[in-house]
Design an enzyme around this catalytic site. Structure first.
Site, short mmCIF file in Angstrom:
data_model
loop_
_atom_site.label_atom_id
_atom_site.label_comp_id
_atom_site.label_asym_id
_atom_site.label_seq_id
_atom_site.Cartn_x
_atom_site.Cartn_y
_atom_site.Cartn_z
N GLU A 26 61.33 -44.15 0.93
CA GLU A 26 62.75 -44.29 0.58
C GLU A 26 63.05 -45.77 0.69
O GLU A 26 63.06 -46.33 1.80
CB GLU A 26 63.60 -43.44 1.52
CG GLU A 26 63.36 -41.96 1.27
CD GLU A 26 64.02 -41.02 2.26
OE1 GLU A 26 64.67 -41.50 3.21
OE2 GLU A 26 63.88 -39.81 2.09
N ASN A 33 69.39 -49.42 9.82
CA ASN A 33 70.79 -49.24 9.42
C ASN A 33 71.41 -47.92 9.89
O ASN A 33 72.59 -47.89 10.25
CB ASN A 33 70.96 -49.44 7.90
CG ASN A 33 70.14 -48.47 7.09
OD1 ASN A 33 69.12 -47.98 7.53
ND2 ASN A 33 70.60 -48.18 5.90
N CYS A 90 71.71 -47.84 2.27
CA CYS A 90 70.85 -47.94 1.08
C CYS A 90 71.54 -47.39 -0.15
O CYS A 90 71.30 -47.83 -1.27
CB CYS A 90 69.55 -47.20 1.32
SG CYS A 90 69.82 -45.50 1.83
N GLU A 129 62.72 -36.14 -0.34
CA GLU A 129 62.78 -35.39 0.91
C GLU A 129 64.09 -34.62 0.92
O GLU A 129 64.97 -34.87 0.10
CB GLU A 129 62.64 -36.34 2.11
CG GLU A 129 61.25 -37.01 2.11
CD GLU A 129 60.89 -37.73 3.41
OE1 GLU A 129 61.50 -37.46 4.45
OE2 GLU A 129 59.98 -38.57 3.36
P1 NAD Z 1 62.28 -53.37 6.46
O1 NAD Z 1 61.45 -52.98 5.30
O2 NAD Z 1 62.40 -54.80 6.80
O3 NAD Z 1 61.74 -52.68 7.79
C1 NAD Z 1 61.63 -51.27 7.91
C2 NAD Z 1 60.56 -50.95 8.94
O4 NAD Z 1 59.29 -51.35 8.45
C3 NAD Z 1 60.76 -51.65 10.27
O5 NAD Z 1 60.45 -50.71 11.29
C4 NAD Z 1 59.72 -52.75 10.22
O6 NAD Z 1 59.27 -53.16 11.49
C5 NAD Z 1 58.61 -52.08 9.46
N1 NAD Z 1 57.67 -52.98 8.77
C6 NAD Z 1 57.94 -54.18 8.22
N2 NAD Z 1 56.80 -54.68 7.65
C7 NAD Z 1 55.81 -53.77 7.84
C8 NAD Z 1 54.44 -53.70 7.50
N3 NAD Z 1 53.85 -54.68 6.81
N4 NAD Z 1 53.73 -52.61 7.87
C9 NAD Z 1 54.32 -51.60 8.55
N5 NAD Z 1 55.62 -51.62 8.92
C10 NAD Z 1 56.37 -52.68 8.56
O7 NAD Z 1 63.71 -52.71 6.20
P2 NAD Z 1 65.02 -52.88 7.09
O8 NAD Z 1 65.50 -54.28 6.93
O9 NAD Z 1 64.78 -52.34 8.45
O10 NAD Z 1 66.03 -51.88 6.36
C11 NAD Z 1 66.81 -52.23 5.27
C12 NAD Z 1 66.15 -51.79 3.98
O11 NAD Z 1 65.92 -50.40 4.01
C13 NAD Z 1 67.01 -52.01 2.73
O12 NAD Z 1 66.19 -52.45 1.68
C14 NAD Z 1 67.54 -50.62 2.42
O13 NAD Z 1 67.90 -50.41 1.09
C15 NAD Z 1 66.38 -49.77 2.82
N6 NAD Z 1 66.80 -48.41 3.09
C16 NAD Z 1 66.51 -47.42 2.19
C17 NAD Z 1 66.93 -46.12 2.41
C18 NAD Z 1 66.64 -45.01 1.43
O14 NAD Z 1 66.83 -43.86 1.78
N7 NAD Z 1 66.16 -45.30 0.24
C19 NAD Z 1 67.65 -45.83 3.56
C20 NAD Z 1 67.96 -46.86 4.46
C21 NAD Z 1 67.52 -48.14 4.21
#
Ligand code: NAD
Length: 486
Positions: free
Chosen positions: A254, A155, A288, A467
């Protein structure tokens, strides 16, 4: 077509397997390029390169020199601002107007802020008495954790990646970044920057691929990785935590949110509409910290719904390069299907659709993109999936409340605890509510106003750890106490 390569030991490389995947534009679904998919051999090479860097010149470099290098990284990103902007906008489809004032400048700033932090944070010291009267002194050294895996979402690709890479490198670690499969380009471009400014080989590595059965899982399971920092969905966090359990490796998470906005009748009305409007629709709702549940005190409820509807309907959807574009598409067709499934649920559960609720009519090739309408609902019960689950789209449900007590209860009625935005001109109430809402970040009369020295993270299922500023040092370094008998 050359695939987007990995960056390992300061070289751009393609996976030995020759496996690639497609990178498509969310704007019109056109093929942007292919991306090389890392397998176990590439992960092993990246871990070996990172380890070698820690044992080489990087591990011996003093803090002042390291900080200087990170300043040079930030300056080089700014010098190549247009390249980063083009890459980020191509991968995400977000408006240039947003990426040029948020993603790229903040992506660069993350290197400077943490360079400053490590130069200025003192460590602790205690002198103690001993039975022989000579005494002893203790001081704590901060040492890097080692090889850090950085797993990123799509995002805010550059911004959220450098938010982790900046402090990790400032603290003297070596990193292996796994960008989201949706947004591979800016992390790769950063490899060119690192090499250009002379960051030693193996300090910054990038491997591309997916999560399970691919680069993400191979990386988080690799025993040579000392710690894992991750931003993404809560469910993914849970999978990564299991991988981290082998070797008892620390994690910084996060995660997702289902953030509430709370608007009191005594708010500055126009400011609240502006702020909640941004919190709901910015980055097409893919933030997020964004607000998907809005609670409004009953006396201003109808007026608020009408004004937010007008705000939603004023957003211009269009090509990212068009300066008047206010909202881009979702990240992918897959995410579009997910968001639309909630739009359907809202309808079948009997929501009043105030505005939106479907796919907007887009012209020409844009019709192939991942567009959805900015959407507002009212009238759903709090038990609805639309109110309980993170949608991550440009949408919100608005419900009325009658008392402060009720507003706090509604805001806290969620498994998540990332952020909230509260609107009131009543000073005492603002402090009172801020203390009671169970989140990592509470904004009063603002949203996404970030001082990078402050703690950032989520409570409940929205994360582990904080962080930002000195808090990043807690994760990216280990404290070693040195006790000297005098
Ligand atoms: P996601 O969890 O689908 O993927 C994030 C990353 O994790 C990607 O690089 C993906 O390839 C990797 N990944 C997926 N499964 C994995 C596994 N089993 N082992 C290792 N790596 C793996 O998230 P997304 O769809 O890319 O992002 C959206 C989500 O992120 C939303 O839930 C949002 O709320 C959250 N988010 C949180 C913050 C925060 O600061 N709290 C900030 C931005 C986004």
């Amino acid at each position: 077509m050359n695939p987007t390569p990995h960056f390992i030991a300061n070289e751009f490389v393609i996976a030995r397997s020759g496996k690639t995947f497609e990178n498509r534009s969310p704007v019109d679904n056109r093929l942007i390029g292919l991306v090389s998919e890392a397998g176990a051999p590439e992960i092993a090479a990246a871990v070996a390169a990172a380890r070698a860097a820690l044992e080489g010149p990087w591990g011996r470099m003093d803090i002042a020199k390291r900080a200087e290098m990170l300043y040079a990284v930030a300056d080089e990103i700014n010098r190549r601002f247009d390249d980063f902007l083009e890459a980020e906008v191509a991968d995400t489809g977000k408006p240039v107007s947003l990426a040029s004032h948020l993603d790229i400048p903040r992506g660069a700033a993350n290197f400077k802020i943490f360079a400053d932090v490590v130069k200025n944070v003192p460590s602790e010291f205690f002198s103690m008495s001993t039975p022989d009267g000579a005494g002893a002194i203790n001081y704590a050294l901060r040492v890097p954790k080692g090889v850090i895996a950085v797993i990123c979402p799509w995002n805010l690709p550059l911004l959220l990646m450098t938010w982790k890479v900046g402090p990790a490198l400032a603290c003297g670690n070596a990193v292996i970044v796994k960008p989201s499969e949706e947004t591979p380009q800016t992390a790769t471009l950063l490899g060119e920057v690192m090499a250009k400014v002379g960051v030693p080989s193996g300090v910054y590595n990038v491997v591309h691929g997916f999560g399970p059965g691919s680069a993400g899982e191979f990386l988080t399971r690799h025993p040579g990785v000392n710690a894992i920092t991750f931003t993404g969905e809560t469910g993914t966090g849970s999978a990564i935590m299991k991988a981290a359990a082998d070797g008892v490796r620390p994690v910084s998470f996060e995660l997702g949110g289902k953030n509430a906005g709370v608007v009191f009748a005594d708010c500055d009305f126009d400011a609240a509409i502006e702020g909640i409007g941004r919190a709901v629709f910015a980055n097409c709702g893919q933030v997020c910290l964004g607000t998907e549940r809005v609670y409004v005190e009953r006396p201003i409820f109808d007026r608020f719904v009408t004004a937010l509807k007008a705000k939603a309907e004023s957003l211009k959807l269009g090509r990212p390069e068009d300066k008047s574009t206010g909202m881009g598409p979702l990240i992918s067709k897959e995410h579009q299907r997910k968001v639309l499934s909630y739009y359907d649920k809202a309808r079948t559960e009997g929501a009043t659709i105030v505005t939106g609720g479907g796919i907007p009519p887009m012209e020409g090739e844009l019709a192939n993109g991942a567009w959805v309408q900015p959407t507002i609902w009212t009238g759903l019960p709090e038990s609805s999936a639309v109110i309980r689950e993170e949608i991550f789209g440009p949408c919100c449900h608005i419900a009325p409340f009658d008392t402060e007590e009720e507003a706090v209860r509604l805001a806290n009625d969620t498994a998540y605890g990332l952020a909230t935005t509260v609107w009131t001109t009543h000073l005492t109430r603002a402090h009172r509510v801020a203390a009671r809402i169970e989140v990592g970040i509470c904004w009063i009369n603002s949203w996404f106003l970030r001082d990078l020295r402050t703690p950032f993270g989520g409570s409940k299922q929205s994360g582990i750890g904080r962080e930002g500023g000195v808090h990043s040092l807690e994760f990216y370094t280990e404290l070693r106490n040195v006790c000297i008998k005098l």
